[in-house]
Design an enzyme around this catalytic site. Structure first.
Site, PDB file in Angstrom:
ATOM      1  CE  LYS A 270     -57.145   6.666  13.567  1.00  0.00           C
ATOM      2  NZ  LYS A 270     -56.696   5.393  12.942  1.00  0.00           N
ATOM      3  CG  ASP A 275     -55.204   7.096   7.934  1.00  0.00           C
ATOM      4  OD1 ASP A 275     -54.115   7.573   7.538  1.00  0.00           O
ATOM      5  OD2 ASP A 275     -55.307   5.979   8.484  1.00  0.00           O
ATOM      6  CE  LYS A 282     -55.207   4.275   5.578  1.00  0.00           C
ATOM      7  NZ  LYS A 282     -54.913   2.963   6.157  1.00  0.00           N
ATOM      8  CG  ASP A 293     -58.874   6.726  10.579  1.00  0.00           C
ATOM      9  OD1 ASP A 293     -59.276   5.728  11.207  1.00  0.00           O
ATOM     10  OD2 ASP A 293     -57.667   6.961  10.363  1.00  0.00           O
ATOM     11  CG  ASP A 352     -51.718   3.826   6.970  1.00  0.00           C
ATOM     12  OD1 ASP A 352     -52.513   4.680   7.403  1.00  0.00           O
ATOM     13  OD2 ASP A 352     -52.048   2.888   6.217  1.00  0.00           O
ATOM     14  CD  GLU A 354     -53.586   7.246  11.208  1.00  0.00           C
ATOM     15  OE1 GLU A 354     -52.866   6.385  10.673  1.00  0.00           O
ATOM     16  OE2 GLU A 354     -54.820   7.120  11.322  1.00  0.00           O
ATOM     17  NE  ARG A 356     -50.515   1.797  15.782  1.00  0.00           N
ATOM     18  CZ  ARG A 356     -50.361   0.554  15.344  1.00  0.00           C
ATOM     19  NH1 ARG A 356     -49.291  -0.142  15.674  1.00  0.00           N
ATOM     20  NH2 ARG A 356     -51.265  -0.008  14.575  1.00  0.00           N
TER      21      ARG A 356
END
Ligand code: BES
Ligand code: MN
Ligand code: ZN
Length: 507
Positions: A270, A275, A282, A293, A352, A354, A356
């Site tokens: 990833k 993020d 968030k 991230d 959020d 994101e 996956r």
């Protein structure tokens, strides 16, 4: 920007440790230690090595430490640091690596540039494993996370590290060399993960990854937003569309002559360079941490580079989807439906979730490029932190032999991991009324539904997902782990590639 890490010159020396010309000798110290195998220590320390314990100021419990001056008794060095090693029977490779880190960090804190780590007799750690672990440890200790300071920061670097008590064979030297490469790779991943989002944009991340990879001799390709669109990677594009920064997809290839036949290890990481959560934004508290991230992506890049430098005879493919996750006028919205490159549709209920999404397209691409075995690494869910805390990675996957192979690699690497279930029952939670599935399953089993989403894109291949949301970043300093990026997963992936002859036969 100051230097983030340096590689010490590591050598082996089997002479008595007191005879070594170094600035600090690290002595792993067991509970109730009599130092029978460390000639002269009791005498050179004026009895202090043992007296400290009798006084109760040092018990040998893991990773506590005590610096003692030494002189006479034929000792050349003027200091040792005793580092607690616990019970002899419990002194594993992992403990030894941590002792080496602790001791080497102590040397740097005292502005000493040469360190020797003694490998004690009596543990069950094989000599080659010990040499490798110590080399890894001293290299990992030569990292500095405060590289953006311009004043009042003047780190000392180790230039010389000795694995003491071992030597005299090519196998041991090769093990130490391997340890240095693994340690360096760990530091490269940490440096990338530590880099703030304004500096490490997807474009810069791809360039930095490409540079590390080509220096190691890997094949490198950077797909830009146009190439990504041509592949119809609707999941990756949906996250990228909210950002001013264009996405990238980094593809790394290790294709050695004489590779184990019929297998290609596909490593996917990833690479969200920041993020915010997107429109499902968030809370402000701790949002800064979301610069890490892309830790999974960094681990894949660094591991691929190490695999190339070690010339491991196994074909490997590294894929890192890179983008920011931002809110904005063009950002995806909860309720939007997007189509993956594979053709499956997804209802995005929470922007959020994101990771996956970008991984879905990346796993598909790994399959398309011929991967036969998949491992993905991702700071995927807060839920895995609730389940396993900050020191254990969640491991998901199938079939069992592949899960076992990856678990064994995590053990050898010292990347503590624990298997989590992926029962079909949980899939219910990802049901969508209007699309093939949604991208969130709510709070219950949050790390599991995240894994199940990714599994949808693994086809029929053996696949393991490592959720490193808890383990990628250390919030508290330990003697063997400073605060900040940990480089988790790097050594696991390299160990997995090293073990390819074993697991390819098992399948
Ligand atoms: N990057 C985060 C996961 C994360 C959380 C990493 C905390 C490190 C520390 C991920 O993209 C995320 O936001 N996940 C959501 C998923 C949810 C919306 C289904 C989460 O965990 O809250
Ligand atoms: Mn997120
Ligand atoms: Zn994320």
């Amino acid at each position: 920007m100051q230097m983030t890490h340096q590689t010490p010159h590591v050598r082996l020396d089997s002479r008595a440790v007191g005879a070594l010309d170094t600035d600090l000798v690290v002595v792993p110290t067991f509970e109730h230690d009599g130092f029978a195998d460390v000639p002269g220590l009791a005498q050179a320390s004026g009895g202090e090595a043992v007296a400290a314990r009798d006084r109760g100021s040092f018990s040998g419990k893991p990773f506590e430490s005590l610096i003692i001056g030494t002189q006479g008794a034929g000792w050349r060095t003027s200091r040792v640091v005793l580092v607690g090693a616990g019970a002899v029977a419990a002194c594993t490779t992992d403990v030894l690596r941590r002792i080496a880190i602790t001791g080497a960090l102590t040397a740097r804190q005292h502005r000493l540039r040469r360190v020797a780590v003694l490998v004690r007799a009596g543990t069950s750690v094989a000599p080659a494993d010990a040499a490798q672990a110590v080399a890894e440890g001293v290299t990992i200790a030569n990292y500095d996370g405060a590289s953006f300071k311009t004043a009042d920061h003047d780190p000392v670097w180790l230039d010389e590290a000795t694995v003491a008590g071992l030597g005299g064979s090519d196998a041991l030297s090769a093990a130490a060399e391997r340890g240095v490469i693994l340690g360096e790779a760990t530091n490269q991943a940490r440096a990338l993960a530590n880099e703030p989002g304004n500096r490490l944009t997807p474009t810069v991340f791809a360039e930095r990854g490409a540079a590390l990879a080509s220096a190691a001799g890997l094949g490198v390709e950077i797909l830009d937003e146009k190439a990504i669109a041509d592949l119809r990677m609707g999941l990756l594009l949906s996250i990228a569309q909210g950002s001013q920064e264009p996405p990238r997809l980094l593809v790394l290839r290790h294709e050695p002559a004489g590779a184990v036949s019929n297998i290609t290890l596909g490593l996917i990481g990833k690479g969200i360079t920041f993020d915010t959560g997107g429109i499902s934004i968030k809370p402000a508290e701790n949002m800064d941490k979301m610069k890490d991230d892309m830790s999974g992506g960094a681990a894949v890049i660094a591991a691929m580079a190490a695999i190339a430098r070690l010339k491991l005879p196994v074909r490997c493919l590294g894929i890192v989807p890179m983008t920011e996750n931002m809110p904005g006028g063009r950002a995806i919205k909860p309720g939007d439906v997007v189509t993956s490159a594979e053709g499956k549709t997804v209802e995005i209920l929470n922007t959020d979730a994101e990771g996956r999404l970008v991984l879905g397209d990346a796993l598909w691409y790994a399959r398309k490029l011929g991967a036969t075995h998949l491992v993905d690494l991702a700071t995927l869910t807060g839920a895995v932190v609730v389940a396993l805390g900050k020191t254990t990675t969640g491991l998901f996957g199938r079939p069992q032999p592949w899960v076992d192979a990856v678990l064994e690699a995590t053990r050898r690497a010292g990347d503590r991991s624990w298997p989590m279930p992926i029962f079909d029952d949980y899939k219910e939670l990802l049901k969508s009324e209007i699309a093939d599935f949604s991208n969130t399953g709510g709070r219950p089993g949050g790390s599991i539904t995240g894994a199940l989403f990714i599994k949808e894109f693994a086809g029929d291949l053996p696949w393991v997902h490592l959720d490193i949301a808890g383990t990628a970043w250390a919030e508290e300093a330990k003697p063997y782990q400073p605060k900040g990026a940990t480089g988790v997963g790097v050594r696991t992936l390299v160990h997995l590639a090293m073990a390819a002859p074993a697991w390819s036969a098992a399948k």
